[in-house]
Design an enzyme around this catalytic site. Structure first.
Site, PDB file in Angstrom:
ATOM      1  N   ARG A   1       0.859  -1.184   0.000  1.00  0.00           N
ATOM      2  CA  ARG A   1       0.000   0.000   0.000  1.00  0.00           C
ATOM      3  C   ARG A   1       0.893   1.230   0.000  1.00  0.00           C
ATOM      4  NH1 ARG A   1      -2.223   1.132   5.394  1.00  0.00           N
ATOM      5  NH2 ARG A   1      -0.841   2.925   5.278  1.00  0.00           N
TER       6      ARG A   1
ATOM      7  N   TYR B   1       4.159   6.518  11.062  1.00  0.00           N
ATOM      8  CA  TYR B   1       4.621   5.148  11.299  1.00  0.00           C
ATOM      9  C   TYR B   1       5.599   4.627  10.251  1.00  0.00           C
ATOM     10  CZ  TYR B   1       0.415   4.380   8.362  1.00  0.00           C
ATOM     11  OH  TYR B   1      -0.542   4.439   7.390  1.00  0.00           O
TER      12      TYR B   1
ATOM     13  N   HIS C   1      -3.702   4.719   4.493  1.00  0.00           N
ATOM     14  CA  HIS C   1      -4.837   3.794   4.621  1.00  0.00           C
ATOM     15  C   HIS C   1      -6.107   4.451   4.090  1.00  0.00           C
ATOM     16  CE1 HIS C   1      -7.921   1.248   6.472  1.00  0.00           C
ATOM     17  NE2 HIS C   1      -8.446   2.342   6.989  1.00  0.00           N
TER      18      HIS C   1
END
Lengths: 360, 348
Positions: B247, B260, B251
């Site tokens: 990805r 992160y 998100h």
């Protein structure tokens, strides 16, 4: 005072009914017969769950159905309630009418996402293109001295969920007709079977949904399967109940009659949608009401019933609607069950509170 | 990474993809790439309130969706399968309406599109796929339909995935469990999410054949999915496909991957861009030329403009639908609430 639930004294018996279509059978037999006929009438009906195939269900409600209708129509699944209910969604999408079973009411909790977020919402989510004609059979309520999680009263939880309908029969006749009705509806119905009543017998008129008149009341609702039913007529107050509590309220009514108190008993049957008109008719006449249920008091359906009565009968009510219910405790184990489930004395106290109420 | 062919059946029609099909796959990937990045822009422009991008997953989605036969199969997505929807030929205005918050499940008809409503409770619909697939077995149709259910490495932690794989294996249901392992479940990387080495490895515990494939190679994805469908159609039960991808973006449009992971990590872990990689292959093999790629890009832009216009034209739904679509047979209480709502909202 503890007492066991006994056979209905006022629901008639095979000798006073007379009609050829009336048979004397237990609720277990009535449910079994209803499922048998639904399977025969609709080839898209499938029954499945834990142990409902070869064993015929732990309560034998599906007894003999697999042998008669085949392993594709009636089958055992792995032991997983979310799986059983999630699978129901897919089967409904594929054009089937699933009649899944969770073995005991407390085991519905592991499937709550599938019931609340999936089954209840799929028709809405898909703009009516994916109906969920699912009849979820749930052996419900207490009264059989079962261990934890084998006796719960989940009706308020289910009734609160948009997209679900909830019904609970109180006698073999209604069990037969309401299950056949539920299993032909295009919407999801939670069918709450009062497990303490499975083995009690009563007359079942398989030809007509109209309940035959009870020996002392002459009640006949004309055969409606969508609303409540007056199971005993009375003048002084209305007891509102469903499931196993109906029979207990009839017992209470007999005892109260000895003291000259004429009690009407309304079997709500449908817990969603609730028959508000029937409540208004009955309490409009008696002007007093007590709601009786096994579920905990707080946020229980008794509050909903009381509000519906208040809305329609406020001006003529002679007392606030009373509630006699379980307590706000986890469903207790067998030894304490009789202290928890509304017994005859507690219901009589509830009647007394309503009758003796004086405006302050 | 290699495809491990362990399936019991092969597709008799499993001929190599024609040049026409290869070009079609690229056209689809280009359309998905452009629509996806545009949807993020739409959110920034206030056209839609939110979106779940799939940048980097075009090969996994288009390659698998391309294998679906809409005359008999059924797909059960999560909320990040726009590329699958596009590859299956869905009405994309109807699909995107969910992201516009017009209606929870989109404005398309799942029975016609063979694409179930978007699902935010990940893994919830994995069980639906098993039920639908078992329905194919019960129906005994000669041309068996296959259910394909999509979920991610994060969703594989849900208990429903276990129940679904177990049910499917016990019942030999024709289900393809298609996992897009994109490395992240919002902020949690796969190694903190998936025990046992991989999602595909779990299949062995259920006796289900599994394929772990390069999810950034659209041809590999298509061929694996086609084989899995053949396996299911031949009555051999379910298949697990774990497509390893990445990805590349957040998100959702509300996410901040900078909390992160670093840009450097994204660049290294993302590997080669699946769209660019496929383009280079088509060029090298002489399947397509520069004019073709320019045309594919122009078609993607035209398509996006039409979809954006369609989305913009979508007015609010009539409030009465809120009440009329809950049940097939509305309850008296709901009808009464609808009446009150109408009177009070219209000041009648």
């Amino acid at each position: 005072m503890p007492e066991t639930i006994t056979t209905d004294r006022s629901s008639g018996n095979s000798t006073d009914t007379g009609a050829a279509n009336v048979q004397h059978m237990s609720m277990q037999q009535a449910l079994n017969r209803a499922l048998d006929e639904v399977l025969a009438e609709n080839p898209k009906t499938v029954i499945f769950g834990e142990d409902c195939g070869r064993l015929g269900g732990v309560f034998r409600i599906t007894d003999g159905l697999q042998a008669k209708h085949g392993e594709e129509r009636v089958f055992d699944t792995p032991l997983a309630e979310s799986g059983i209910l999630g699978m129901s969604v897919g089967l409904a999408m594929a054009g089937f009418h699933p009649i899944p079973e969770v073995q005991f009411d407390g085991f519905a909790y592991p499937a709550i996402n599938q019931i609340v977020c999936q089954i209840a919402r799929m028709n809405y989510r898909s703009r009516g293109t994916l109906p969920m004609p699912i009849t979820l059979r749930v052996p419900s309520f207490g009264g059989i001295r079962a261990p934890e999680h084998h006796g719960e009263s989940l009706e308020a939880l289910f009734a609160h969920v948009p997209g679900l309908k909830v019904v609970s029969p109180s006698n073999p006749h209604d069990a037969y007709h309401l299950l056949k009705y539920a299993a032909t509806r295009p919407d999801p119905v939670i069918f709450m079977e009062p497990k303490s009543r499975y083995w009690q017998k009563g007359p079942v008129d398989v030809a007509s949904a109209a309940q035959r008149p009870t020996h002392d009341a002459g009640v006949d609702d004309g055969g409606s399967l969508t609303g409540a039913r007056v199971v005993r007529e009375g003048r002084h107050l209305t007891l509102v109940a469903w499931g196993a509590m109906v029979s207990r309220c009839l017992q209470v009514a007999e005892l109260a009659a000895e003291d000259g108190i004429d009690v009407e008993v309304l079997d709500l049957r449908w817990l969603k949608p609730i028959d508000a008109d029937a409540l208004a008719r009955s309490v409009g006449k008696t002007r007093r009401a007590v709601v009786v249920h096994e579920a905990p008091l707080t946020s229980g359906l008794g509050a909903e019933v009381a509000q519906l009565i208040t809305q329609s009968c406020f001006a003529t009510l002679k007392a606030p609607v009373e509630r006699v219910t379980g307590f706000d405790v986890p469903y207790p184990s067998g030894d304490l069950e009789d202290e928890y489930i509304p017994n005859i004395d507690r219901i009589l106290f509830g009647i007394q509170r309503v009758l003796e109420y004086r405006r302050g | 990474m290699t495809t491990e062919p362990v399936l019991a059946a092969v597709d008799d029609d499993a001929a190599p993809l024609t040049h026409h099909q290869l070009r079609e796959l690229y056209t689809l990937m280009a359309a998905v790439r452009h629509l996806d990045s545009s949807a993020v822009a739409w959110q920034r422009q206030g056209i839609i309130p939110g979106y779940a991008p799939e940048l980097g997953q075009e090969a996994a989605q288009v390659g698998s969706g391309y294998a679906v036969d809409r005359t008999r199969d059924f797909v059960f997505p999560t909320y990040r399968e726009m590329g699958v929807a596009r590859a299956m030929g869905l009405d994309m205005v109807g699909y995107m309406s969910t992201h516009k918050a017009t209606w929870h499940g989109g404005m398309y008809n799942p029975l016609e599109s063979r694409f179930a409503p978007i699902q935010a409770v990940v893994a919830g619909s994995v069980l639906h796929a098993v039920g639908w697939a078992h329905g194919q077995t019960l129906s005994g149709a000669p041309e068996m339909g296959v259910a394909m259910t999509y979920f991610g490495d994060g969703a594989s932690s849900q208990g429903d995935v276990h129940e679904a794989m177990n049910f499917a294996a016990v019942m030999k249901a024709p289900v393809v469990f298609f996992i897009q392992n994109n490395g992240w479940a919002i902020s949690v990387p796969t190694e903190r999410q998936v025990a046992g080495g991989s999602v595909a490895a779990r299949a062995a515990g259920y006796g289900i054949p599994s394929l772990q494939i390069d999810g950034n190679d659209v041809v590999a994805v298509f061929e694996a999915t086609r084989s899995a469908f053949a396996h299911c159609r031949a009555g051999n039960g379910p298949v697990v496909i774990e497509a390893m991808t990445y990805r590349r973006g957040p998100h959702s449009t509300a996410d901040d991957p900078g909390r992160y992971r670093t840009l450097e990590e994204e660049r290294l872990d993302g590997g080669e861009d699946p769209l660019e990689r496929f383009k280079q292959r088509l060029l090298a093999e002489g399947v397509a030329d520069a004019a073709f790629f320019a045309e594919a890009q122009r078609a993607a832009e035209d398509e996006e403009e039409a979809i954006r216009a369609g989305i913009a034209d979508l007015g609010p739904r009539p409030g009465a639908e809120m009440f009329s679509l809950v049940f097939q047979e509305p309850t008296p209480a709901l009808q009464s609430q609808a009446t009150s709502w109408r009177e009070e909202s219209e000041h009648a």
